[in-house]
Scaffold this active site. Sequence first.
Site, PDB file in Angstrom:
ATOM      1  N   ASP A  60      27.180  40.216  26.034  1.00 30.62           N
ATOM      2  CA  ASP A  60      27.834  41.167  25.114  1.00 30.62           C
ATOM      3  C   ASP A  60      27.052  42.479  25.111  1.00 30.62           C
ATOM      4  OD1 ASP A  60      29.193  42.354  22.979  1.00 30.62           O
ATOM      5  OD2 ASP A  60      28.153  41.156  21.464  1.00 30.62           O
ATOM      6  N   THR A  97      34.367  46.971  14.601  1.00 30.67           N
ATOM      7  CA  THR A  97      34.741  46.623  13.226  1.00 30.67           C
ATOM      8  C   THR A  97      33.883  47.363  12.200  1.00 30.67           C
ATOM      9  OG1 THR A  97      33.361  44.681  13.469  1.00 30.67           O
ATOM     10  CG2 THR A  97      35.722  44.359  13.693  1.00 30.67           C
ATOM     11  N   ASP A 134      30.499  53.868  30.179  1.00 33.31           N
ATOM     12  CA  ASP A 134      29.878  54.923  30.984  1.00 33.31           C
ATOM     13  C   ASP A 134      30.933  55.380  31.983  1.00 33.31           C
ATOM     14  OD1 ASP A 134      27.971  56.537  32.438  1.00 33.31           O
ATOM     15  OD2 ASP A 134      26.374  55.183  31.784  1.00 33.31           O
ATOM     16  N   LYS A 166      28.686  45.509  25.963  1.00 33.37           N
ATOM     17  CA  LYS A 166      29.645  46.584  25.629  1.00 33.37           C
ATOM     18  C   LYS A 166      29.411  47.835  26.465  1.00 33.37           C
ATOM     19  CE  LYS A 166      30.124  45.056  20.800  1.00 33.37           C
ATOM     20  NZ  LYS A 166      28.947  44.167  20.624  1.00 33.37           N
ATOM     21  N   ARG A 193      25.025  33.711  12.314  1.00 29.18           N
ATOM     22  CA  ARG A 193      24.208  33.188  11.216  1.00 29.18           C
ATOM     23  C   ARG A 193      24.729  31.928  10.525  1.00 29.18           C
ATOM     24  NH1 ARG A 193      23.892  39.179   9.064  1.00 29.18           N
ATOM     25  NH2 ARG A 193      25.876  39.056  10.176  1.00 29.18           N
ATOM     26  N   LYS A 216      26.124  33.581  23.264  1.00 34.19           N
ATOM     27  CA  LYS A 216      26.281  35.022  23.430  1.00 34.19           C
ATOM     28  C   LYS A 216      24.926  35.695  23.466  1.00 34.19           C
ATOM     29  CE  LYS A 216      27.793  38.005  20.094  1.00 34.19           C
ATOM     30  NZ  LYS A 216      26.982  39.232  20.107  1.00 34.19           N
TER      31      LYS A 216
HETATM   32  O1  C5P Z   1      25.876  36.248  12.367  1.00 37.11           O
HETATM   33  P1  C5P Z   1      27.305  36.604  12.598  1.00 37.11           P
HETATM   34  O2  C5P Z   1      28.228  35.409  12.638  1.00 37.11           O
HETATM   35  O3  C5P Z   1      27.791  37.693  11.679  1.00 37.11           O
HETATM   36  O4  C5P Z   1      27.290  37.191  14.088  1.00 37.11           O
HETATM   37  C1  C5P Z   1      28.438  37.774  14.657  1.00 37.11           C
HETATM   38  C2  C5P Z   1      28.103  38.264  16.029  1.00 37.11           C
HETATM   39  O5  C5P Z   1      29.250  38.936  16.555  1.00 37.11           O
HETATM   40  C3  C5P Z   1      26.964  39.260  16.106  1.00 37.11           C
HETATM   41  O6  C5P Z   1      26.309  39.082  17.366  1.00 37.11           O
HETATM   42  C4  C5P Z   1      27.655  40.594  16.073  1.00 37.11           C
HETATM   43  O7  C5P Z   1      26.918  41.588  16.744  1.00 37.11           O
HETATM   44  C5  C5P Z   1      28.932  40.277  16.843  1.00 37.11           C
HETATM   45  N1  C5P Z   1      30.035  41.162  16.566  1.00 37.11           N
HETATM   46  C6  C5P Z   1      30.564  41.346  15.288  1.00 37.11           C
HETATM   47  N2  C5P Z   1      31.601  42.198  15.091  1.00 37.11           N
HETATM   48  C7  C5P Z   1      32.135  42.853  16.117  1.00 37.11           C
HETATM   49  C8  C5P Z   1      31.633  42.679  17.418  1.00 37.11           C
HETATM   50  C9  C5P Z   1      30.574  41.807  17.590  1.00 37.11           C
HETATM   51  O8  C5P Z   1      30.089  40.728  14.334  1.00 37.11           O
HETATM   52  N3  C5P Z   1      33.171  43.635  15.947  1.00 37.11           N
END
Ligand code: C5P
Length: 231
Positions: free
Chosen positions: A61, A118, A66, A63, A209, A34
């Site tokens: 990603d 979220t 517009d 998003k 992460r 991603k």
């Molecule tokens: O590091 P982690 O597993 O928390 O990363 C989750 C990824 O998903 C990040 O790139 C975050 O921006 C993305 N994301 C999220 N919640 C959302 C939409 C996207 O955590 N509702």
Amino acid sequence: MNPRDRLIVALDVPGADPARALVGRLAGRVGMFKVGQQLFTAAGPAFVRELTSAGHGVFLDLKYHDIPNTVEHAVAAAATLGTRLVNVHALGGRAMIAGAAKSCAGSGTKLLAVTILTSHDAASLREIGLPMAIPDAVRHLARLAQHAGADGVVASPEEIALIRAECGPGFLIVTPGIRPAGAARDDQARAATPAAALRAGADYLVIGRPITAGADPAASADAIAAELDQA
Ligand code: C5P
């Protein structure tokens, strides 16, 4: 689908070099990478093209949100990069989602919609003038996105079941907020384990992460794939 193919690793790093290092360690172990706003702003479409040209699946990603004409052309450009998934905000409305869907039609790119971020809670939704309960807003926007031609949505683990019930089996559900049992939660308040998200009906899991921040990303990815295999 092979469980590994369901894993999308978030390359949330500041530039192309650290992203290449992660891709080098994870290629063949996960289904997609991603590229989000941070990496795209730093490394640009050339880096996306580098990944897709090497055969890696990419979820771009960004998003988009517009006016319909602008989003239609932005999504067309994203499809030209060879991305497998792109996304827009469902709050952009039916005409905007339909324009984006038109740009994906006939390409290998599938269109996802973000319903309600979220990071929102009921109070912050009221603050921007949306008084609906979050599950109702998510259900409503998922259905709107589906009717407008989106292939699926990005949804938190706790929304998977209601979207699956509303939109049926063919609608893609891509879920971030995944934490293996015992992993650090970081800033994910409502996390689910990989197995729980899969059982709830997710098609793809976005994981950052828990895979990228450890000493051995390949081993972390393998462990999550093994958990999905069991589920
Ligand atoms: O590091 P982690 O597993 O928390 O990363 C989750 C990824 O998903 C990040 O790139 C975050 O921006 C993305 N994301 C999220 N919640 C959302 C939409 C996207 O955590 N509702």
